[in-house]
Design a protein around this motif. Structure first.
Motif, PDB file in Angstrom:
ATOM      1  N   SER A   1       3.897   7.567  -6.690  1.00  0.00           N
ATOM      2  CA  SER A   1       5.167   7.818  -6.006  1.00  0.00           C
ATOM      3  C   SER A   1       5.338   6.862  -4.832  1.00  0.00           C
ATOM      4  CB  SER A   1       5.255   9.272  -5.518  1.00  0.00           C
ATOM      5  OG  SER A   1       4.325   9.494  -4.491  1.00  0.00           O
ATOM      6  N   ILE A   2       6.598   6.638  -4.475  1.00  0.00           N
ATOM      7  CA  ILE A   2       6.963   5.796  -3.339  1.00  0.00           C
ATOM      8  C   ILE A   2       7.922   6.596  -2.471  1.00  0.00           C
ATOM      9  CG2 ILE A   2       8.060   3.650  -2.590  1.00  0.00           C
ATOM     10  CD1 ILE A   2       7.344   2.507  -5.377  1.00  0.00           C
ATOM     11  N   ILE A   3       7.597   6.738  -1.191  1.00  0.00           N
ATOM     12  CA  ILE A   3       8.401   7.566  -0.287  1.00  0.00           C
ATOM     13  C   ILE A   3       8.823   6.732   0.920  1.00  0.00           C
ATOM     14  CG2 ILE A   3       8.386   9.633   1.166  1.00  0.00           C
ATOM     15  CD1 ILE A   3       5.942  10.522  -0.681  1.00  0.00           C
ATOM     16  N   ASN A   4      10.121   6.721   1.202  1.00  0.00           N
ATOM     17  CA  ASN A   4      10.651   6.106   2.418  1.00  0.00           C
ATOM     18  C   ASN A   4      10.448   7.127   3.536  1.00  0.00           C
ATOM     19  OD1 ASN A   4      12.118   4.921   4.464  1.00  0.00           O
ATOM     20  ND2 ASN A   4      14.020   4.767   3.311  1.00  0.00           N
ATOM     21  N   ASP A   5       9.464   6.890   4.398  1.00  0.00           N
ATOM     22  CA  ASP A   5       9.087   7.863   5.420  1.00  0.00           C
ATOM     23  C   ASP A   5      10.266   8.219   6.321  1.00  0.00           C
ATOM     24  OD1 ASP A   5       6.463   7.867   4.479  1.00  0.00           O
ATOM     25  OD2 ASP A   5       5.912   6.187   5.771  1.00  0.00           O
ATOM     26  N   ASP A   6      10.595   9.503   6.364  1.00  0.00           N
ATOM     27  CA  ASP A   6      11.674  10.057   7.192  1.00  0.00           C
ATOM     28  C   ASP A   6      13.024   9.382   6.951  1.00  0.00           C
ATOM     29  OD1 ASP A   6       9.857  11.834   8.384  1.00  0.00           O
ATOM     30  OD2 ASP A   6       9.266  10.296   9.847  1.00  0.00           O
ATOM     31  N   GLU A   7      13.169   8.687   5.821  1.00  0.00           N
ATOM     32  CA  GLU A   7      14.428   7.993   5.470  1.00  0.00           C
ATOM     33  C   GLU A   7      14.903   7.072   6.586  1.00  0.00           C
ATOM     34  OE1 GLU A   7      15.805   8.072   2.415  1.00  0.00           O
ATOM     35  OE2 GLU A   7      14.191   9.391   1.803  1.00  0.00           O
ATOM     36  N   GLN A   8      13.946   6.454   7.315  1.00  0.00           N
ATOM     37  CA  GLN A   8      14.308   5.602   8.447  1.00  0.00           C
ATOM     38  C   GLN A   8      14.150   4.113   8.160  1.00  0.00           C
ATOM     39  OE1 GLN A   8      12.177   6.896  11.915  1.00  0.00           O
ATOM     40  NE2 GLN A   8      13.407   8.749  12.110  1.00  0.00           N
ATOM     41  N   ASN A   9      13.741   3.754   6.975  1.00  0.00           N
ATOM     42  CA  ASN A   9      13.562   2.350   6.592  1.00  0.00           C
ATOM     43  C   ASN A   9      12.622   1.599   7.538  1.00  0.00           C
ATOM     44  OD1 ASN A   9      15.349   2.914   4.557  1.00  0.00           O
ATOM     45  ND2 ASN A   9      17.052   1.804   5.455  1.00  0.00           N
ATOM     46  N   LYS A  10      11.571   2.304   8.011  1.00  0.00           N
ATOM     47  CA  LYS A  10      10.566   1.669   8.867  1.00  0.00           C
ATOM     48  C   LYS A  10       9.237   1.522   8.146  1.00  0.00           C
ATOM     49  CE  LYS A  10      12.526   3.099  13.261  1.00  0.00           C
ATOM     50  NZ  LYS A  10      12.305   3.836  14.508  1.00  0.00           N
ATOM     51  N   THR A  11       8.777   2.604   7.521  1.00  0.00           N
ATOM     52  CA  THR A  11       7.525   2.565   6.762  1.00  0.00           C
ATOM     53  C   THR A  11       7.724   3.281   5.429  1.00  0.00           C
ATOM     54  OG1 THR A  11       6.695   4.605   7.760  1.00  0.00           O
ATOM     55  CG2 THR A  11       6.022   2.519   8.797  1.00  0.00           C
ATOM     56  N   MET A  12       6.832   2.978   4.503  1.00  0.00           N
ATOM     57  CA  MET A  12       6.834   3.601   3.185  1.00  0.00           C
ATOM     58  C   MET A  12       5.440   4.109   2.895  1.00  0.00           C
ATOM     59  SD  MET A  12       8.930   0.663   1.144  1.00  0.00           S
ATOM     60  CE  MET A  12       9.108   1.543  -0.382  1.00  0.00           C
ATOM     61  N   THR A  13       5.352   5.285   2.286  1.00  0.00           N
ATOM     62  CA  THR A  13       4.080   5.817   1.837  1.00  0.00           C
ATOM     63  C   THR A  13       4.048   5.740   0.319  1.00  0.00           C
ATOM     64  OG1 THR A  13       3.886   7.298   3.731  1.00  0.00           O
ATOM     65  CG2 THR A  13       2.592   7.853   1.774  1.00  0.00           C
ATOM     66  N   ILE A  14       3.004   5.123  -0.190  1.00  0.00           N
ATOM     67  CA  ILE A  14       2.847   4.951  -1.634  1.00  0.00           C
ATOM     68  C   ILE A  14       1.573   5.668  -2.050  1.00  0.00           C
ATOM     69  CG2 ILE A  14       2.539   3.281  -3.490  1.00  0.00           C
ATOM     70  CD1 ILE A  14       4.004   1.300  -1.486  1.00  0.00           C
ATOM     71  N   ILE A  15       1.702   6.563  -3.018  1.00  0.00           N
ATOM     72  CA  ILE A  15       0.552   7.284  -3.544  1.00  0.00           C
ATOM     73  C   ILE A  15       0.094   6.563  -4.816  1.00  0.00           C
ATOM     74  CG2 ILE A  15      -0.321   9.482  -4.405  1.00  0.00           C
ATOM     75  CD1 ILE A  15       0.581   9.521  -1.449  1.00  0.00           C
ATOM     76  N   GLY A  16      -1.171   6.155  -4.814  1.00  0.00           N
ATOM     77  CA  GLY A  16      -1.725   5.431  -5.955  1.00  0.00           C
ATOM     78  C   GLY A  16      -2.942   6.146  -6.499  1.00  0.00           C
ATOM     79  N   VAL A  17      -3.131   6.036  -7.802  1.00  0.00           N
ATOM     80  CA  VAL A  17      -4.270   6.662  -8.463  1.00  0.00           C
ATOM     81  C   VAL A  17      -5.114   5.566  -9.096  1.00  0.00           C
ATOM     82  CG1 VAL A  17      -5.016   8.247 -10.267  1.00  0.00           C
ATOM     83  CG2 VAL A  17      -2.994   8.767  -8.913  1.00  0.00           C
ATOM     84  N   GLU A  18      -6.392   5.551  -8.714  1.00  0.00           N
ATOM     85  CA  GLU A  18      -7.346   4.606  -9.288  1.00  0.00           C
ATOM     86  C   GLU A  18      -8.170   5.340 -10.327  1.00  0.00           C
ATOM     87  OE1 GLU A  18     -10.888   1.618  -7.785  1.00  0.00           O
ATOM     88  OE2 GLU A  18     -10.492   3.435  -6.651  1.00  0.00           O
ATOM     89  N   VAL A  19      -8.221   4.826 -11.540  1.00  0.00           N
ATOM     90  CA  VAL A  19      -9.035   5.429 -12.584  1.00  0.00           C
ATOM     91  C   VAL A  19     -10.223   4.519 -12.816  1.00  0.00           C
ATOM     92  CG1 VAL A  19      -9.129   6.191 -14.964  1.00  0.00           C
ATOM     93  CG2 VAL A  19      -7.030   6.500 -13.652  1.00  0.00           C
ATOM     94  N   ILE A  20     -11.410   5.099 -12.655  1.00  0.00           N
ATOM     95  CA  ILE A  20     -12.633   4.302 -12.776  1.00  0.00           C
ATOM     96  C   ILE A  20     -13.252   4.564 -14.119  1.00  0.00           C
ATOM     97  CG2 ILE A  20     -14.904   3.898 -11.808  1.00  0.00           C
ATOM     98  CD1 ILE A  20     -13.764   4.841  -9.130  1.00  0.00           C
TER      99      ILE A  20
END
Length: 105
Positions: A86-105
């Motif tokens: 997922s990709i989230i625009n933090d607080d909808e302020q266009n300053k930072t983005m949080t990206i959730i990534g999954v690593e499969v080993i």
């Protein structure tokens, strides 16, 4: 937002097709954008699938706001590869983005 926290380089890659020197199609990943990120490991778990055990790590990447990134891409961090969940625009302020990534080993 402390810029010193963004101390890791990550690269976003997109899957694409090209052709080799003989004209045969090849699939591969192409670098799209390299950015500075803050990285936090969220969870780690073992997944039992098709009679095998896989380790799955979920990681949070925080980057400065940018465009041109979507869930069809993946993240390259050193030699590790993360599928974007997922990709989230933090607080909808266009300053930072949080990206959730999954690593499969």
């Amino acid at each position: 937002m402390n810029p010193a926290n963004f101390d890791r380089r990550i690269t976003f890659q997109v899957s694409g097709q090209g052709v080799d020197s003989e004209g045969y199609p090849i699939e591969g990943w192409t670098d799209v954008k390299t950015v500075w990120a803050m990285i936090k490991t969220l969870t780690g778990k073992e997944v039992f699938q098709a009679m095998t055990t896989k380790t799955e790590k979920t990681t949070r990447f925080v980057i400065r706001y940018t465009t041109g990134i979507d869930e069809d891409m993946r993240i390259l961090f050193g030699t590790r590869i993360f599928n974007i969940q997922s990709i989230i625009n933090d607080d909808e302020q266009n300053k930072t983005m949080t990206i959730i990534g999954v690593e499969v080993i």
